[in-house]
Design a protein around this motif. Structure first.
Motif, PDB file in Angstrom:
ATOM      1  N   ARG A 154     -57.192 -48.171 -56.591  1.00 31.91           N
ATOM      2  CA  ARG A 154     -55.805 -47.943 -56.168  1.00 31.91           C
ATOM      3  C   ARG A 154     -55.201 -46.720 -56.858  1.00 31.91           C
ATOM      4  NH1 ARG A 154     -51.452 -50.785 -58.820  1.00 31.91           N
ATOM      5  NH2 ARG A 154     -49.523 -50.358 -57.701  1.00 31.91           N
ATOM      6  N   SER A 341     -48.634 -50.126 -39.305  1.00 32.56           N
ATOM      7  CA  SER A 341     -47.868 -48.913 -38.970  1.00 32.56           C
ATOM      8  C   SER A 341     -46.840 -49.223 -37.891  1.00 32.56           C
ATOM      9  CB  SER A 341     -48.785 -47.817 -38.435  1.00 32.56           C
ATOM     10  OG  SER A 341     -49.659 -47.405 -39.423  1.00 32.56           O
ATOM     11  N   GLU A 367     -56.276 -49.652 -47.927  1.00 36.50           N
ATOM     12  CA  GLU A 367     -55.466 -48.778 -47.065  1.00 36.50           C
ATOM     13  C   GLU A 367     -54.248 -49.536 -46.535  1.00 36.50           C
ATOM     14  OE1 GLU A 367     -58.889 -46.720 -44.826  1.00 36.50           O
ATOM     15  OE2 GLU A 367     -57.242 -46.962 -43.380  1.00 36.50           O
ATOM     16  N   GLN A 370     -51.769 -49.975 -49.368  1.00 32.89           N
ATOM     17  CA  GLN A 370     -51.064 -48.729 -49.707  1.00 32.89           C
ATOM     18  C   GLN A 370     -50.039 -48.358 -48.634  1.00 32.89           C
ATOM     19  OE1 GLN A 370     -51.830 -48.053 -52.728  1.00 32.89           O
ATOM     20  NE2 GLN A 370     -53.646 -46.790 -52.971  1.00 32.89           N
ATOM     21  N   LEU A 371     -50.410 -48.636 -47.394  1.00 33.96           N
ATOM     22  CA  LEU A 371     -49.505 -48.338 -46.288  1.00 33.96           C
ATOM     23  C   LEU A 371     -48.227 -49.180 -46.422  1.00 33.96           C
ATOM     24  CD1 LEU A 371     -49.378 -46.744 -43.650  1.00 33.96           C
ATOM     25  CD2 LEU A 371     -50.554 -48.634 -42.519  1.00 33.96           C
ATOM     26  N   ARG A 373     -47.036 -50.509 -49.120  1.00 38.27           N
ATOM     27  CA  ARG A 373     -46.297 -50.016 -50.295  1.00 38.27           C
ATOM     28  C   ARG A 373     -45.529 -48.734 -49.980  1.00 38.27           C
ATOM     29  NH1 ARG A 373     -45.901 -53.871 -53.730  1.00 38.27           N
ATOM     30  NH2 ARG A 373     -47.817 -54.654 -54.608  1.00 38.27           N
ATOM     31  N   SER A 374     -46.149 -47.878 -49.172  1.00 33.47           N
ATOM     32  CA  SER A 374     -45.497 -46.591 -48.902  1.00 33.47           C
ATOM     33  C   SER A 374     -44.207 -46.798 -48.113  1.00 33.47           C
ATOM     34  CB  SER A 374     -46.442 -45.651 -48.144  1.00 33.47           C
ATOM     35  OG  SER A 374     -46.620 -46.136 -46.819  1.00 33.47           O
ATOM     36  N   ALA A 375     -44.082 -47.940 -47.443  1.00 34.48           N
ATOM     37  CA  ALA A 375     -42.846 -48.229 -46.697  1.00 34.48           C
ATOM     38  C   ALA A 375     -41.874 -49.043 -47.562  1.00 34.48           C
ATOM     39  CB  ALA A 375     -43.187 -49.002 -45.430  1.00 34.48           C
TER      40      ALA A 375
END
Ligand code: 2PG
Ligand code: MG
Length: 445
Positions: A154, A341, A367, A370-371, A373-375
């Motif tokens: 990570r 997404s 992935e 992380q996706l 988390r990115s939001a």
């Protein structure tokens, strides 16, 4: 998150190659007595790793394919001999002798050998145990705990343990559908450590068992994940009884211990709507019902409140619960980056339920994590209703800094192996539980 240690590219173990010497697998049985797959990855330098994988009952339609033999004379068609053969033959032949610099490189090779979008050719139950066995072998070769290996994947190490949401009552597909609501879980919001959390919930579980004995004349009828499963009169009765058990244990419901629900609505959704007990609700009414539960009970997390293809209504549900309870997507998202997404784009959820076998490799699950988390989402790392004694999930949840972990009840060794591993990690590191955001902070989501 505070105190995060961002691992730099100068991490001591980068640049190594992991050469596979042999891949092998065998069919073993899971906690429901159904076949699953255990794989071993032997590296050329003699380090090896073994991992076995779980299986769901309330599965999402978009999950990676679990290859079953389909022979009705053997395990009612559930045998995994083809998946085992794919490890022993196809994967061993293709990958033995090859060197991989990273987990991502190995997982990419596995995906290419399968060549389908949902792992339908080799089966996610052939691919994932190899991906996990490689992770374990690689972490051994590096002489580091598995959670630290996952943290390096990570790129960040968080010195916390995920807060457990522990199964108390079950219905739905986990308990013969005697109640439509699949799981009611208890969240020890004031516990500071894993040890404290388990001691608190032990008390609640014992009080719930006593309540079941008194109220339903029964005690030890347990569901797939070890939760109690009396014949509740309604979904509301499950929540009432959970609050009664928390109080009987001497805790303040909503202050010390809160509730999480896995509605698993996909599984009682039909063409004409949501079959919640004797009533059939449309999507608007279902959202109203969920909101009423959140108002009436100390529910801080609602998983799969709507069905997996009811995309249009998920953003409305999230908006209605925001600030009070997390809107968690399990069947909706299937740990699948494409579905996540879409959900991020339309604001359909604020929490990912992460199950590695829904997608089929460690790298793709990362992935997905992380996706989310990115939001700005939260992440709940989850076991399956059919589990093995393997404990890799505990290390993965720590390494990937899960906010919550959902393992099941505090009975049955396939659940306790993970709780006990978390206790070992706590003892070795001294890390506390990640703080619960609290209803007020949920507003920020
Ligand atoms: C869920 C899981 C775990 P299953 O729905 O979240 O409780 O159940 O493994 O049956 O999908
Ligand atoms: Mg679920």
């Amino acid at each position: 998150m505070n105190n995060e240690d961002h691992m730099s590219s100068a991490a001591p173990h980068t640049g190594q190659m992991f050469r596979i010497q042999r891949l092998s697998a065998l069919e073993i049985l899971d906690s429901r007595g159904r076949p699953t797959v255990q794989a071993t990855c032997l590296l050329a330098d003699g380090c090896d790793g073994t991992a076995s994988i779980p299986s769901g009952a309330s599965t999402g339609a978009a999950e990676a394919l679990e290859l079953r033999d389909g022979d009705p004379r053997r395990f009612r068609g559930l045998g995994c001999r083809q998946a085992v053969a794919h490890v022993n033959d196809t994967l061993d032949r293709a990958l033995s002798g090859q060197a991989f610099p990273t987990q991502a490189a190995l997982d990419q090779a596995l995906r290419q050998l399968d060549g389908t979008a949902n792992k339908a050719r080799l089966g996610a139950n052939a691919i994932l145990p190899v991906s996990l066995a490689f992770a374990r072998a690689a972490s051994r070769r590096q002489g580091r705990p598995l959670h630290d290996y996952f943290a390096e994947l990570r790129g960040t190490r968080s010195p916390t343990l995920p807060r457990p949401a522990i199964n108390l009552f079950s219905g739905g597909k986990h308990a013969g559908s005697q109640s439509p609501l699949q799981d009611v879980l208890v969240v020890p919001v004031t516990a500071r450590t894993m040890a404290e959390a388990l001691a608190m919930i032990f008390e609640v579980y014992q009080c719930a068992a006593e309540l079941c004995a008194k109220q339903y004349g029964m005690r030890l009828l347990r569901a797939d994940e070890g939760g109690l499963a009396p014949p509740f009169a309604s979904a509301g009765a499950m929540l009432d009884d959970a609050v009664a058990a928390i109080r009987a244990a001497g805790f303040k419901a909503g202050e010390d211990v809160s509730l999480a629900v896995d509605v698993a609505a996909t599984h009682f959704h039909q063409r004409d709507g949501y079959h919640l007990g004797p009533r059939v609700l449309d999507s608007h009414q279902m959202i109203d019902q969920l909101e009423r539960w959140v108002e009436r009970y100390p529910v801080v997390s609602v998983e799969d409140g709507l069905a997996e293809e009811d995309w249009e209504y998920w953003p409305r549900l999230r908006a209605r619960l925001a600030g009070r309870a997390l809107t968690v997507g399990d069947d909706l998202l299937c740990t699948n980056p494409a579905r996540i997404s879409r959900a991020i784009q339309i604001g359909a959820a604020d929490t990912l339920l992460l199950k590695v076998n829904q997608i089929g490799t460690v790298t793709e699950a990362l992935e997905a994590c992380q996706l989310a988390r990115s939001a700005g989402w939260r992440v709940t790392i989850s076991a399956r209703s059919g589990e093995t004694e393997d404990d890799w999930l505990a290390d993965l949840a720590v390494g990937w800094a899960g906010d919550q972990i959902k393992i099941g009840s505090i009975t049955q060794s396939e659940r306790l192996s993970k709780y006990n591993r978390l206790l070992e990690i706590q003892a070795a590191t001294g890390w506390p539980l990640v703080p619960w955001p609290g209803r007020a902070k949920l507003d920020e989501l």
